[in-house]
Structures are given as C-alpha cells and as structure tokens.
Design a protein around this motif. Structure first.
Motif, PDB file in Angstrom:
ATOM      1  N   ARG A 180      34.126  47.487  35.282  1.00 29.59           N
ATOM      2  CA  ARG A 180      33.083  47.536  36.307  1.00 29.59           C
ATOM      3  C   ARG A 180      31.702  47.798  35.714  1.00 29.59           C
ATOM      4  NH1 ARG A 180      34.947  51.511  40.973  1.00 29.59           N
ATOM      5  NH2 ARG A 180      33.042  50.683  41.898  1.00 29.59           N
ATOM      6  N   THR A 225      26.258  42.938  44.968  1.00 29.53           N
ATOM      7  CA  THR A 225      27.695  42.977  44.687  1.00 29.53           C
ATOM      8  C   THR A 225      28.106  41.657  44.055  1.00 29.53           C
ATOM      9  OG1 THR A 225      28.101  44.398  46.608  1.00 29.53           O
ATOM     10  CG2 THR A 225      30.009  43.297  45.640  1.00 29.53           C
ATOM     11  N   ALA A 226      28.721  41.707  42.885  1.00 29.58           N
ATOM     12  CA  ALA A 226      29.096  40.499  42.162  1.00 29.58           C
ATOM     13  C   ALA A 226      30.345  39.878  42.794  1.00 29.58           C
ATOM     14  CB  ALA A 226      29.344  40.805  40.697  1.00 29.58           C
ATOM     15  N   VAL A 227      30.214  38.645  43.285  1.00 35.65           N
ATOM     16  CA  VAL A 227      31.356  37.906  43.816  1.00 35.65           C
ATOM     17  C   VAL A 227      32.144  37.285  42.669  1.00 35.65           C
ATOM     18  CG1 VAL A 227      32.049  35.984  45.316  1.00 35.65           C
ATOM     19  CG2 VAL A 227      30.119  37.437  45.965  1.00 35.65           C
ATOM     20  N   THR A 228      31.415  36.829  41.658  1.00 35.42           N
ATOM     21  CA  THR A 228      31.998  36.311  40.415  1.00 35.42           C
ATOM     22  C   THR A 228      31.204  36.939  39.269  1.00 35.42           C
ATOM     23  OG1 THR A 228      30.458  34.444  40.181  1.00 35.42           O
ATOM     24  CG2 THR A 228      32.408  34.104  41.568  1.00 35.42           C
ATOM     25  N   ASP A 241      29.918  56.420  40.784  1.00 32.98           N
ATOM     26  CA  ASP A 241      30.647  55.228  40.358  1.00 32.98           C
ATOM     27  C   ASP A 241      29.724  54.070  39.978  1.00 32.98           C
ATOM     28  OD1 ASP A 241      29.694  54.764  42.877  1.00 32.98           O
ATOM     29  OD2 ASP A 241      31.559  53.919  43.678  1.00 32.98           O
ATOM     30  N   HIS A 260      26.619  38.734  46.221  1.00 34.08           N
ATOM     31  CA  HIS A 260      26.317  39.064  47.612  1.00 34.08           C
ATOM     32  C   HIS A 260      25.114  40.004  47.627  1.00 34.08           C
ATOM     33  CE1 HIS A 260      26.631  41.381  51.426  1.00 34.08           C
ATOM     34  NE2 HIS A 260      26.851  40.170  51.893  1.00 34.08           N
ATOM     35  N   THR A 280      32.879  40.730  37.778  1.00 36.38           N
ATOM     36  CA  THR A 280      33.287  40.551  39.167  1.00 36.38           C
ATOM     37  C   THR A 280      33.527  41.891  39.864  1.00 36.38           C
ATOM     38  OG1 THR A 280      34.317  38.438  38.623  1.00 36.38           O
ATOM     39  CG2 THR A 280      35.000  39.471  40.675  1.00 36.38           C
ATOM     40  N   SER A 281      33.033  42.007  41.097  1.00 35.30           N
ATOM     41  CA  SER A 281      33.224  43.170  41.977  1.00 35.30           C
ATOM     42  C   SER A 281      32.355  44.377  41.621  1.00 35.30           C
ATOM     43  CB  SER A 281      34.699  43.605  42.028  1.00 35.30           C
ATOM     44  OG  SER A 281      35.500  42.550  42.525  1.00 35.30           O
ATOM     45  N   SER A 282      31.550  44.287  40.569  1.00 28.49           N
ATOM     46  CA  SER A 282      30.667  45.409  40.248  1.00 28.49           C
ATOM     47  C   SER A 282      29.507  45.446  41.242  1.00 28.49           C
ATOM     48  CB  SER A 282      30.152  45.308  38.816  1.00 28.49           C
ATOM     49  OG  SER A 282      29.499  44.074  38.614  1.00 28.49           O
ATOM     50  N   VAL A 283      28.936  46.648  41.404  1.00 28.21           N
ATOM     51  CA  VAL A 283      27.945  46.857  42.466  1.00 28.21           C
ATOM     52  C   VAL A 283      26.751  47.666  41.961  1.00 28.21           C
ATOM     53  CG1 VAL A 283      27.541  47.885  44.747  1.00 28.21           C
ATOM     54  CG2 VAL A 283      29.766  46.847  44.224  1.00 28.21           C
TER      55      VAL A 283
END
Length: 269
Positions: free
Chosen positions: A94, A195-198, A254, A140, A116-119
């Motif tokens: 992440r 927010t990473a989608v990919t 986080d 996103h 991916t999925s990191s914010v």
C-alpha cells in the motif's frame, strides 16, 4: 503500462510547444530560447511554472495562467517514458511513492506513484492552486469545496468537536490519457481524496507550496453524509447527496507514503 502513449511527430511536437509557450507573458528573447532548447519537456514545465507563479501564488503578470499550464501539460503525454516511472519500487503493497522535483518558494512539483487500492486521504490546500495530471492508470477522485458563508456545527462528541458543511464537486474515476484538473483556493475541489483503482501515477504542481508558518498547513478530514448532522442546515441548491460534513482529523496512521527516487531527466534549477 505506457503502450497507450505514442510518440508524436516532430512537427506536432513543435506545434504543441509553440501553442503552450505563446500563451505565456514571457519576453521574446526567453521565448526564443525556450523554443530552441533541447531540454526535456519536464525541464520546460519547471521553467515555465517558475515564470508563471510567485511565492504567494499566481503571478499578476501572465493572463490566464490556468490555460497556460494546462496547455503545457498536454506535452507530458509524449514524455512519460523519459520519467522512468516503471523503475519505482514499493516496499509495501500500500506504499505510495512521492517523487519530488527540485523545490522552490514559488512551486512544488512532484509525482505520486500508487499501487492498486492505495489512498491519499481527504485533505485541503489552503490558499493554493494545484494542477493535477494522471500520467497512467486509473484513479478515483473525490473532492469538495467549503460552503460559504461557513456553516459550522458544534458536536458534543469529544472525538469530533465540530463539523463544517462542504459541497461535493468531483466524484469520479479518472483514467489516463486525460486532461489536467485544476483546483483553486475556494473552488474546483480544494479538498480532495485520491484512491488508486489500478497502479497509477499523478503529476502535481502546487503553487505556492505547503508552508505551515505562512498558514498553508495540510489538514486531513473525515467526511460524513449530510444526514448525519443535517437537521437545521440550509441547502441553497442541489440535493442532500451533494453535501457532506467534514471534520478535522490527525494524519491517518494508515497513510503509507514514502519518498522515492526520481530517475527521469535532470532538472536544472
């Protein structure tokens, strides 16, 4: 990863370069030098940012600085290979890598590389103008602007003493190649979350940079649906779904952000 970005012809590159540079209020001698330089486009971007902005933000000299930077950032689509972003490594699934360019008092340029999925959680940009460009991948973006005049509610919960009403401006997935987004001190989605989608990367230009002693501190927020504290608050336009209550919070535990190594073209300050 970069297969979508094809090299433009030399003729097209010159045309785009002239279009971006012609919008800037730069002396003809400097403009001529810029057009005849063999410097990488990232150097051109850095130089023109310094000519466009002052330490306090937008310079009064150039007209339509937003158009200028957006036009220039179009050139980056043809130069992503040179940034060598495929060499970025993540020591945690992440981790977000922040690749910093040379820092000045006028601007801060950086590239955020997301797995991916990191914010990057919801945060603000006080008194700042920010240009963002997704270089590859999908992300996103959710962004708000404060409702003015300020609508603040005192909450009895000690963990959330007060909330402030904000209007939703952006809530969508952005996929490269795409245009440049711009946020302003009081409009355009000054508070945003990524927010990473990919796997993806975003180039940011901040003018002026964060500087806490000058009142430009990065503050993080939690957003609550309007219905959570909505009783009695007036909505001038739109639906309840277009609004949210934001509460300040500490830097999230986080948030996995680590400095990375920029190995693209050398930038002369």
């Amino acid at each position: 990863m970069f297969s979508k970005f094809q090299k433009a012809t030399d003729k097209a590159m010159v045309f785009l370069q002239k279009k971006a540079l012609s919008c800037l209020c730069i002396p003809k001698q400097k403009l001529h030098m810029a057009m005849n330089t063999t410097s990488p486009k990232v150097q051109l971007l850095y130089d023109l940012c310094k000519n466009t902005f002052t330490p306090s933000g937008l310079s009064s000299a150039p007209s339509q600085p937003t158009y200028k930077l957006c036009s220039l950032l179009v050139l980056d689509d043809n130069n992503i290979h040179s940034l060598n972003l495929n060499h970025v490594e993540y020591c945690h699934v992440r981790n977000i890598r922040e690749l910093l360019f040379p820092v000045s008092s006028e601007i801060n340029m950086c590239i955020f590389c997301f797995p991916t999925s990191s914010v990057i959680p919801l945060h603000d940009h006080p008194g700042m103008t920010v240009f963002s460009k997704v270089l590859y991948g999908s992300m996103h973006v959710k962004a708000y602007d404060w409702v003015e005049p300020a609508c603040i509610k005192e909450i009895r919960d000690p963990g959330c003493p007060q909330v402030r009403l904000a209007r939703l401006v952006v809530d969508k997935v952005v996929t490269a190649p795409c245009g440049t987004s711009v946020l302003y001190p009081k409009s355009g989605g000054n508070l945003h979350c990524f927010t990473a989608v990919t796997p993806c990367a975003v180039l940011d230009v901040l003018a002026p940079p964060y500087r806490e002693d000058l009142g430009r501190k990065c503050t993080y927020y939690i957003d609550y649906p309007y219905s959570t504290f909505g009783n009695g608050a007036q909505i001038s336009n739109g639906k309840e779904e277009d609004y949210a209550w934001l509460a300040e919070t500490e830097t999230p535990d986080d948030l996995y952000m680590r400095p990375g190594v920029y190995v693209g073209p050398v930038i002369q300050v």
